[in-house]
Design an enzyme around this catalytic site. Sequence first.
Site, PDB file in Angstrom:
ATOM      1  N   ASP A 112       0.833  -1.198   0.000  1.00 27.77           N
ATOM      2  CA  ASP A 112       0.000   0.000   0.000  1.00 27.77           C
ATOM      3  C   ASP A 112       0.871   1.252   0.000  1.00 27.77           C
ATOM      4  OD1 ASP A 112       0.950  -0.504   2.608  1.00 27.77           O
ATOM      5  OD2 ASP A 112      -0.667   0.659   3.497  1.00 27.77           O
ATOM      6  N   GLU A 113       0.234   2.359  -0.241  1.00 22.65           N
ATOM      7  CA  GLU A 113       0.857   3.677  -0.165  1.00 22.65           C
ATOM      8  C   GLU A 113       2.103   3.825  -1.029  1.00 22.65           C
ATOM      9  OE1 GLU A 113       1.194   4.379   4.073  1.00 22.65           O
ATOM     10  OE2 GLU A 113      -0.949   4.763   4.228  1.00 22.65           O
ATOM     11  N   VAL A 114       2.086   3.209  -2.201  1.00 22.79           N
ATOM     12  CA  VAL A 114       3.132   3.450  -3.194  1.00 22.79           C
ATOM     13  C   VAL A 114       2.680   4.673  -3.992  1.00 22.79           C
ATOM     14  CG1 VAL A 114       4.313   2.549  -5.223  1.00 22.79           C
ATOM     15  CG2 VAL A 114       3.775   1.026  -3.322  1.00 22.79           C
TER      16      VAL A 114
END
Length: 151
Positions: free
Chosen positions: A108-110
């Site tokens: 997540d949160e790339v």
Amino acid sequence: AGGPGRYGGYYSHEDVREVVAYAEARGIAIVPEIDVPGHCYAALRALPGLLAGGAAARGHGPAPRSVQGFQGNVLDPDAEATYVFLEAVLTEVLDLFPAPLGVHIGMDEVPAGAWSKDKGEEALLKGKLASWLQLFLASRGRALLGWEEAF
């Protein structure tokens, strides 16, 4: 507050085994999370070869900032060093955490544009990494778990 400041500490192998045994004695399985390819600021500073590619190296301008404010904190799915690193880390994690459920890999949160400005290319690179992780964990009898952004 977030950002690239130092905080925290670490657990020794003995500490982890003690926590895992304590949980197991109470019917609890600890599922580790090794959040990749984002959230890798410390690893990338310690092993800069893992940042071999990415948006900047592909001529797409500077690496975008993560939601935590880090720039260039994403492993490169096109760098062979990424897979050498992940194999070493995950092998150790699997030894320390015997939970049959698997390992949570986050994904997540790339930040958009971490590898390319082309959304299709980014999807292919993310898929390449997710497939490698799935096969690696499955070959060791574990499942890949991740946030919804992983799939």
